[in-house]
Design a protein around this motif. Structure first.
Motif, PDB file in Angstrom:
ATOM      1  N   ASN A 154       0.864  -1.175   0.000  1.00 49.29           N
ATOM      2  CA  ASN A 154       0.000   0.000   0.000  1.00 49.29           C
ATOM      3  C   ASN A 154       0.904   1.229   0.000  1.00 49.29           C
ATOM      4  N   VAL A 155       1.118   1.799  -1.172  1.00 49.88           N
ATOM      5  CA  VAL A 155       2.046   2.916  -1.323  1.00 49.88           C
ATOM      6  C   VAL A 155       1.402   4.211  -0.846  1.00 49.88           C
ATOM      7  N   SER A 156       2.109   4.923   0.011  1.00 51.53           N
ATOM      8  CA  SER A 156       1.669   6.256   0.440  1.00 51.53           C
ATOM      9  C   SER A 156       2.093   7.241  -0.642  1.00 51.53           C
ATOM     10  N   LEU A 157       1.140   7.656  -1.454  1.00 51.44           N
ATOM     11  CA  LEU A 157       1.439   8.349  -2.704  1.00 51.44           C
ATOM     12  C   LEU A 157       2.084   9.717  -2.517  1.00 51.44           C
ATOM     13  N   ARG A 158       1.576  10.505  -1.626  1.00 51.72           N
ATOM     14  CA  ARG A 158       2.055  11.885  -1.499  1.00 51.72           C
ATOM     15  C   ARG A 158       3.548  11.979  -1.173  1.00 51.72           C
ATOM     16  N   PRO A 159       4.053  11.294  -0.131  1.00 51.15           N
ATOM     17  CA  PRO A 159       5.498  11.408   0.151  1.00 51.15           C
ATOM     18  C   PRO A 159       6.377  10.881  -0.976  1.00 51.15           C
ATOM     19  N   VAL A 160       5.912   9.839  -1.667  1.00 45.88           N
ATOM     20  CA  VAL A 160       6.668   9.318  -2.810  1.00 45.88           C
ATOM     21  C   VAL A 160       6.775  10.388  -3.895  1.00 45.88           C
ATOM     22  N   CYS A 161       5.643  10.999  -4.225  1.00 47.59           N
ATOM     23  CA  CYS A 161       5.632  12.019  -5.280  1.00 47.59           C
ATOM     24  C   CYS A 161       6.436  13.253  -4.883  1.00 47.59           C
ATOM     25  N   LEU A 162       6.381  13.622  -3.612  1.00 45.83           N
ATOM     26  CA  LEU A 162       7.141  14.787  -3.169  1.00 45.83           C
ATOM     27  C   LEU A 162       8.645  14.530  -3.246  1.00 45.83           C
ATOM     28  N   GLY A 191      -0.457  16.490  -9.755  1.00 47.17           N
ATOM     29  CA  GLY A 191      -0.456  17.596  -8.800  1.00 47.17           C
ATOM     30  C   GLY A 191       0.678  17.485  -7.801  1.00 47.17           C
ATOM     31  N   TYR A 192       0.855  16.309  -7.247  1.00 47.22           N
ATOM     32  CA  TYR A 192       1.942  16.087  -6.284  1.00 47.22           C
ATOM     33  C   TYR A 192       3.314  16.260  -6.927  1.00 47.22           C
ATOM     34  N   LEU A 193       3.414  15.911  -8.219  1.00 47.75           N
ATOM     35  CA  LEU A 193       4.699  16.015  -8.925  1.00 47.75           C
ATOM     36  C   LEU A 193       5.012  17.434  -9.397  1.00 47.75           C
ATOM     37  N   GLY A 194       4.064  18.346  -9.221  1.00 50.85           N
ATOM     38  CA  GLY A 194       4.285  19.716  -9.666  1.00 50.85           C
ATOM     39  C   GLY A 194       4.113  19.895 -11.160  1.00 50.85           C
ATOM     40  N   ILE A 195       3.302  19.032 -11.771  1.00 50.62           N
ATOM     41  CA  ILE A 195       3.006  19.145 -13.201  1.00 50.62           C
ATOM     42  C   ILE A 195       1.826  20.089 -13.373  1.00 50.62           C
TER      43      ILE A 195
END
Length: 258
Positions: A124-132, A173-177
């Motif tokens: 279960n990947v925690s998406l936000r910290p990965v993308c940040l 959005g999290y990646l700043g695109i």
């Protein structure tokens, strides 16, 4: 080639932070050479440098150059999220991922990557910290390339679901695109009357001069040389984006007669 040699050969900043922790879990018992006392760092451990490269934990102002392995691992983690967005894993999507790995990396490296991918997809990947972490450490052109691959996965079964689009939008959005870049890449995977304009990030009301200017801008943004640091394997994907920009411009040229 062992997992440890494959992983250690070209990864820099993704050894640390949340991505490093995910990869460490995925590797599990096969992380042989990194735990055999030869001095190799365990994934996810704090480290000051890696072969002269700044890591996620120590990076402050200057973004280090993304290595091929950093891009590969980031792709594996985000792909595992998108492929589960609609609550199921379609075989066509898994086949697409495997085929893309084969096209980019060749059989041996692709087999290692796909084994790792299957183990990552169980988490279960925690998406936000990965993308940040990716946003902080990866250059913009490489992040755009990640987005193109993710849409390719979603479209692999011939139908992009609302859940998949929502997930990719969240990742963007999290990646700043920006929304314009997101819509441009998304339009490359749909057929509609205004998609060519969306690819070039303009509207149908754009003048001929504006269209030409937009084409030059997008051709520069998506030029394969922008990701040359990722290696030849990832330039193939960039070339596909570049061809789609050219196709969009040629379609508008034909429609508008200039």
């Amino acid at each position: 080639m062992s997992f440890s040699k494959w992983i250690g050969a070209s990864i820099g900043w993704s050894f640390g932070g949340p991505i490093g922790a995910i990869i460490g879990l995925a590797l599990g018992s096969v992380i042989d050479a990194m735990a055999d006392g030869k001095g190799g760092p365990l994934l996810g451990e704090r480290q000051s440098t890696n072969k002269g490269r700044t890591t996620y934990r120590t990076q402050t102002r200057q973004r280090p150059q993304t290595q091929s392995g950093d891009f590969e691992v980031s792709l594996l983690v985000l792909a595992s999220v998108v492929i589960k967005a609609d609550g199921k894993q379609e075989q066509s999507e898994l086949d697409f991922v495997r085929q893309q790995f084969l096209n980019m990396y060749g059989k041996e490296r692709a087999n290692n990557a796909f084994k790792l991918f299957k183990n990552i997809s169980k988490q279960n990947v925690s998406l936000r910290p990965v993308c940040l972490q990716i946003r902080q450490m990866m250059d913009h052109a490489s992040r755009l390339q990640l987005m193109h691959f993710l849409f390719g996965i979603a479209k692999a079964d011939g139908n992009v679901t609302e859940a998949e689009v929502k997930q990719i939008y969240t990742i963007a959005g999290y990646l700043g695109i920006s929304s314009r870049d997101y819509e441009s890449i998304k339009a490359m995977f749909y057929n509609s009357s205004d998609n060519a304009y969306k690819v070039l990030e303009i509207t149908k009301s754009a003048s001929v001069d504006e269209i030409k200017k937009a084409y030059r801008k997008m051709a520069k943004k998506y030029h394969p040389d922008k990701v040359i640091h990722l290696g030849k394997e990832h330039q193939k994907g960039a070339e596909e984006k570049f061809r789609q920009v050219q196709a969009a411009y040629e379609q508008i040229q034909k429609e508008r007669g200039f």
